[in-house]
Design a protein around this motif. Structure first.
Motif, PDB file in Angstrom:
ATOM      1  N   ALA A   1       0.809  -1.223   0.000  1.00 56.32           N
ATOM      2  CA  ALA A   1       0.000   0.000   0.000  1.00 56.32           C
ATOM      3  C   ALA A   1       0.843   1.274   0.000  1.00 56.32           C
ATOM      4  CB  ALA A   1      -0.952  -0.004   1.194  1.00 56.32           C
ATOM      5  N   ILE A   2       1.893   1.313   0.782  1.00 58.23           N
ATOM      6  CA  ILE A   2       2.707   2.534   0.874  1.00 58.23           C
ATOM      7  C   ILE A   2       3.402   2.833  -0.445  1.00 58.23           C
ATOM      8  CG2 ILE A   2       4.688   3.592   2.029  1.00 58.23           C
ATOM      9  CD1 ILE A   2       3.691   2.141   4.596  1.00 58.23           C
ATOM     10  N   PRO A   3       4.129   1.868  -1.052  1.00 54.57           N
ATOM     11  CA  PRO A   3       4.733   2.174  -2.356  1.00 54.57           C
ATOM     12  C   PRO A   3       3.688   2.448  -3.441  1.00 54.57           C
ATOM     13  CG  PRO A   3       5.799   0.261  -1.406  1.00 54.57           C
ATOM     14  CD  PRO A   3       4.620   0.590  -0.542  1.00 54.57           C
ATOM     15  N   ALA A   4       2.545   1.756  -3.391  1.00 52.86           N
ATOM     16  CA  ALA A   4       1.503   1.991  -4.396  1.00 52.86           C
ATOM     17  C   ALA A   4       0.955   3.415  -4.281  1.00 52.86           C
ATOM     18  CB  ALA A   4       0.371   0.979  -4.228  1.00 52.86           C
ATOM     19  N   TYR A   5       0.714   3.876  -3.057  1.00 55.37           N
ATOM     20  CA  TYR A   5       0.213   5.235  -2.847  1.00 55.37           C
ATOM     21  C   TYR A   5       1.197   6.267  -3.385  1.00 55.37           C
ATOM     22  CZ  TYR A   5      -0.924   9.598  -0.536  1.00 55.37           C
ATOM     23  OH  TYR A   5      -1.185  10.907  -0.291  1.00 55.37           O
ATOM     24  N   TYR A   6       2.470   6.130  -3.009  1.00 51.48           N
ATOM     25  CA  TYR A   6       3.467   7.110  -3.450  1.00 51.48           C
ATOM     26  C   TYR A   6       3.733   7.024  -4.949  1.00 51.48           C
ATOM     27  CZ  TYR A   6       4.409   8.641   1.276  1.00 51.48           C
ATOM     28  OH  TYR A   6       4.289   9.187   2.525  1.00 51.48           O
ATOM     29  N   SER A   7       3.621   5.838  -5.542  1.00 49.83           N
ATOM     30  CA  SER A   7       3.793   5.708  -6.991  1.00 49.83           C
ATOM     31  C   SER A   7       2.670   6.432  -7.726  1.00 49.83           C
ATOM     32  CB  SER A   7       3.806   4.239  -7.402  1.00 49.83           C
ATOM     33  OG  SER A   7       4.928   3.590  -6.874  1.00 49.83           O
ATOM     34  N   LEU A   8       1.438   6.243  -7.275  1.00 44.90           N
ATOM     35  CA  LEU A   8       0.318   6.936  -7.917  1.00 44.90           C
ATOM     36  C   LEU A   8       0.393   8.440  -7.686  1.00 44.90           C
ATOM     37  CD1 LEU A   8      -2.613   4.483  -7.191  1.00 44.90           C
ATOM     38  CD2 LEU A   8      -1.535   4.958  -9.388  1.00 44.90           C
ATOM     39  N   ASP A   9       0.796   8.835  -6.493  1.00 41.31           N
ATOM     40  CA  ASP A   9       0.967  10.248  -6.189  1.00 41.31           C
ATOM     41  C   ASP A   9       2.028  10.858  -7.109  1.00 41.31           C
ATOM     42  OD1 ASP A   9       0.385  12.585  -4.658  1.00 41.31           O
ATOM     43  OD2 ASP A   9       2.247  12.269  -3.527  1.00 41.31           O
ATOM     44  N   ALA A  10       3.102  10.127  -7.346  1.00 41.99           N
ATOM     45  CA  ALA A  10       4.173  10.608  -8.228  1.00 41.99           C
ATOM     46  C   ALA A  10       3.679  10.713  -9.673  1.00 41.99           C
ATOM     47  CB  ALA A  10       5.373   9.684  -8.145  1.00 41.99           C
TER      48      ALA A  10
ATOM     49  N   THR B   1      10.665   3.235 -10.165  1.00 41.01           N
ATOM     50  CA  THR B   1      11.798   2.332  -9.988  1.00 41.01           C
ATOM     51  C   THR B   1      11.606   1.494  -8.736  1.00 41.01           C
ATOM     52  OG1 THR B   1      13.250   3.931 -11.068  1.00 41.01           O
ATOM     53  CG2 THR B   1      14.305   2.213  -9.756  1.00 41.01           C
ATOM     54  N   VAL B   2      11.119   2.101  -7.660  1.00 43.89           N
ATOM     55  CA  VAL B   2      10.853   1.361  -6.430  1.00 43.89           C
ATOM     56  C   VAL B   2       9.794   0.292  -6.689  1.00 43.89           C
ATOM     57  CG1 VAL B   2       9.807   1.564  -4.137  1.00 43.89           C
ATOM     58  CG2 VAL B   2      11.524   3.193  -4.858  1.00 43.89           C
ATOM     59  N   SER B   3       8.758   0.620  -7.463  1.00 42.85           N
ATOM     60  CA  SER B   3       7.688  -0.340  -7.746  1.00 42.85           C
ATOM     61  C   SER B   3       8.206  -1.494  -8.578  1.00 42.85           C
ATOM     62  CB  SER B   3       6.546   0.341  -8.492  1.00 42.85           C
ATOM     63  OG  SER B   3       5.965   1.318  -7.675  1.00 42.85           O
ATOM     64  N   LEU B   4       9.080  -1.225  -9.533  1.00 39.31           N
ATOM     65  CA  LEU B   4       9.607  -2.283 -10.389  1.00 39.31           C
ATOM     66  C   LEU B   4      10.580  -3.185  -9.661  1.00 39.31           C
ATOM     67  CD1 LEU B   4      10.129  -0.318 -13.730  1.00 39.31           C
ATOM     68  CD2 LEU B   4       8.339  -1.989 -13.178  1.00 39.31           C
ATOM     69  N   GLU B   5      11.275  -2.657  -8.659  1.00 34.34           N
ATOM     70  CA  GLU B   5      12.222  -3.458  -7.907  1.00 34.34           C
ATOM     71  C   GLU B   5      11.518  -4.481  -7.038  1.00 34.34           C
ATOM     72  OE1 GLU B   5      14.639  -0.690  -5.797  1.00 34.34           O
ATOM     73  OE2 GLU B   5      15.819  -0.187  -7.564  1.00 34.34           O
ATOM     74  N   ARG B   6      10.315  -4.216  -6.642  1.00 32.34           N
ATOM     75  CA  ARG B   6       9.583  -5.143  -5.780  1.00 32.34           C
ATOM     76  C   ARG B   6       9.020  -6.177  -6.657  1.00 32.34           C
ATOM     77  NH1 ARG B   6       9.221  -3.682  -0.499  1.00 32.34           N
ATOM     78  NH2 ARG B   6       9.948  -1.602  -0.194  1.00 32.34           N
TER      79      ARG B   6
END
Length: 106
Positions: free
Chosen positions: A78-87, A101-106
């Motif tokens: 949830a945290i990376p998803a929220y910040y990815s969409l916000d970005a 990049t953070v989302s793809l690394e996971r």
């Protein structure tokens, strides 16, 4: 004197930016969030206590494995998803690159 020496001005722990970030009042920082302000007005419980209590509850549940897997996986998604969409919805490009990049690394 090596760059890894903790007495070096280049050491990350000696950074003036890091020191400035820790000098802020937590109540001031938490005042940015409307739900916390509303909760404080309704219950007269300080925002800091609410955040510390929720953090302690989360730690307790994860530590004793009471829905720990669900909580950790939800927070990890949830945290990376929220910040990815916000970005993605922001106008700048630098944050897009960082969070995607953070989302793809996971």
């Amino acid at each position: 004197m090596s760059q890894l020496d903790s007495s070096s001005p280049l050491h990350p722990c000696r950074s003036p930016h890091r020191a400035a970030a820790t000098d802020r009042d937590p109540t001031e920082e938490l005042s940015k969030y409307k739900p916390l302000n509303d909760f404080e007005q309704q219950t007269s419980v300080p925002k800091v206590y609410v955040v510390l209590g929720l953090g302690a509850l989360y730690f307790f549940l994860v530590f004793f494995n009471i829905a720990g897997e669900f909580l950790v996986n939800t927070a990890g998604f949830a945290i990376p998803a929220y910040y990815s969409l916000d970005a993605l919805f922001s106008s700048g490009k630098a944050d897009d690159t960082q969070w995607l990049t953070v989302s793809l690394e996971r």
